[in-house]
Design an enzyme around this catalytic site. Structure first.
Site, PDB file in Angstrom:
ATOM      1  N   LYS A  54       0.843  -1.200   0.000  1.00 45.88           N
ATOM      2  CA  LYS A  54       0.000   0.000   0.000  1.00 45.88           C
ATOM      3  C   LYS A  54       0.877   1.247   0.000  1.00 45.88           C
ATOM      4  O   LYS A  54       0.657   2.173  -0.773  1.00 45.88           O
ATOM      5  CB  LYS A  54      -0.907   0.020   1.228  1.00 45.88           C
ATOM      6  CG  LYS A  54      -2.084  -0.921   1.131  1.00 45.88           C
ATOM      7  CD  LYS A  54      -2.863  -0.956   2.445  1.00 45.88           C
ATOM      8  CE  LYS A  54      -4.005  -1.944   2.356  1.00 45.88           C
ATOM      9  NZ  LYS A  54      -4.642  -2.243   3.635  1.00 45.88           N
ATOM     10  N   GLN A  98      -5.252  -1.281   9.578  1.00 47.56           N
ATOM     11  CA  GLN A  98      -5.202  -2.644   9.042  1.00 47.56           C
ATOM     12  C   GLN A  98      -5.813  -3.640  10.033  1.00 47.56           C
ATOM     13  O   GLN A  98      -5.443  -3.661  11.213  1.00 47.56           O
ATOM     14  CB  GLN A  98      -3.729  -3.012   8.753  1.00 47.56           C
ATOM     15  CG  GLN A  98      -3.532  -4.362   8.109  1.00 47.56           C
ATOM     16  CD  GLN A  98      -4.101  -4.444   6.698  1.00 47.56           C
ATOM     17  OE1 GLN A  98      -3.975  -3.520   5.905  1.00 47.56           O
ATOM     18  NE2 GLN A  98      -4.756  -5.549   6.393  1.00 47.56           N
ATOM     19  N   ASP A 121     -11.305   3.044   3.778  1.00 49.50           N
ATOM     20  CA  ASP A 121     -11.711   1.634   3.722  1.00 49.50           C
ATOM     21  C   ASP A 121     -13.230   1.516   3.591  1.00 49.50           C
ATOM     22  O   ASP A 121     -13.743   0.435   3.289  1.00 49.50           O
ATOM     23  CB  ASP A 121     -11.268   0.901   5.004  1.00 49.50           C
ATOM     24  CG  ASP A 121     -10.140  -0.080   4.734  1.00 49.50           C
ATOM     25  OD1 ASP A 121      -9.929  -0.430   3.549  1.00 49.50           O
ATOM     26  OD2 ASP A 121      -9.486  -0.505   5.699  1.00 49.50           O
TER      27      ASP A 121
END
Ligand code: NAP
Length: 294
Positions: A54, A98, A121
């Site tokens: 990422k 995460q 997200d």
């Protein structure tokens, strides 16, 4: 093998290049430099690889990347304090925590603490609600990538029979909403669905997001249908090593389908590319600029 193989890697590379061009334009026209903060708790090797990718791809797209590694022992209060700092930081337009988080931390509490405008997200209940009610929203990256892959095959999904196998909050449920927004006719299957093969056989497009290796068989697929395989499952191979397979029995399904995504190389690369898209969208929205053309 009859099916067209949908090259998620190439489609994701093209999408990232378009994001990069848009970032360049925003910098020149508005002095705007989108920034993504990624919080990684603990040392889970799979998460660490994912986070490294990422950061690399964020920088390659010309955006700023802020990594926040934290020890496995971090307290919920410290994690919430970091999220609050990132919410207030004007250089940060996207925040990603995460998953999974360690046991002492309430994941839902942390995800709900992220400013919905920076929730790249798309897991915040405000964004889930906005998506469900047809308002503009930051949308979870994997389902967003799935719809883009389907639209790489079919210019329009309008009126098509779409079957989504799986109803998780991160894949199945937002995917259903995105498909409804595309005017597809959507059926959702899950672990209590009766006669799953017959349900899947109705589909013009099948999305498999189950987490069960090769569960969807070739004879479940309607001839010519499009198959988007979200699954990532590691299984033992004959040589004693391991390999990654999807939720669809690829070789069988590819004999029947019109188009199919491989695993790896299908949905996976699109997920990170869509994170770049969301960071760009968030930066524009926060700055009061029109939505970017990607
Ligand atoms: P999840 O939260 O475990 O949800 C699985 C869903 O599948 C649930 O809705 C479950 O039904 C359903 N299911 C389980 N067994 C079933 C069966 N025998 N028949 C029909 N439905 C069944 O999984 P997830 O997070 O959505 O992930 C799904 C897969 O996608 C995993 O392999 C994961 O690794 C992969 N994934 C890939 C990406 C990517 O970037 N490519 C991103 C995220 C996830 P119930 O609701 O009834 O329990």
């Amino acid at each position: 093998m009859a099916a067209h193989i949908i090259d998620g890697k190439a489609i994701a590379t093209d999408l990232r290049a378009r994001v990069g061009a848009e970032v360049e334009r925003l910098r020149a026209a508005h002095g705007l430099e989108p920034g993504l903060a990624v919080v990684l708790v603990g040392e889970n090797p799979a998460s660490a690889v994912y986070v490294r990718n990422k950061s690399k791809q964020t920088q390659e797209a010309g955006m700023r990347s802020f990594d926040h590694p934290l020890p496995e022992s971090v307290s919920e209060a410290d994690l919430l304090a970091l999220v609050a700092r990132l919410n207030a930081d004007p250089a940060v337009h996207g925040i990603l925590v995460q998953l999974p988080l360690p046991r002492q931390v309430d994941s839902q509490k942390v995800l709900s603490a992220i400013d919905p405008e920076k929730d790249v997200d798309g897991f915040h209940p405000v964004n889930a609600g906005r998506l469900a009610t047809g308002l503009p929203a930051l949308t979870p990256c994997t389902p967003l990538g799935c719809v883009m892959l389907a639209k790489a095959v079919h210019r329009s999904l309008e009126g098509m029979e779409a079957v989504v196998v799986g109803r998780s909050n991160i894949v199945g449920k937002p995917l259903i909403q995105l498909l409804l927004n595309e005017n597809a006719t959507v059926t959702v299957a899950h672990s209590r669905t009766r006669d799953l093969p017959a349900v899947v056989r109705r589909a013009d497009i099948v999305f498999a997001a189950v987490g069960k290796p090769e569960m969807v068989r070739g004879d479940w697929i309607k001839p010519g249908a499009t198959v988007i395989d979200v699954g990532i499952n590691r299984i033992a191979s004959a040589d004693g090593k391991s390999r990654i397979v999807g939720d669809v029995a690829f070789a069988e399904a590819a004999e029947v389908a019109g188009a199919i995504t491989p695993v790896p190389g299908g949905v996976g690369p699109m997920t990170i590319a869509c994170l770049m898209v969301n960071t760009l969208r968030a930066a524009c929205a926060i700055r009061g600029l029109p939505a970017p053309a990607v």
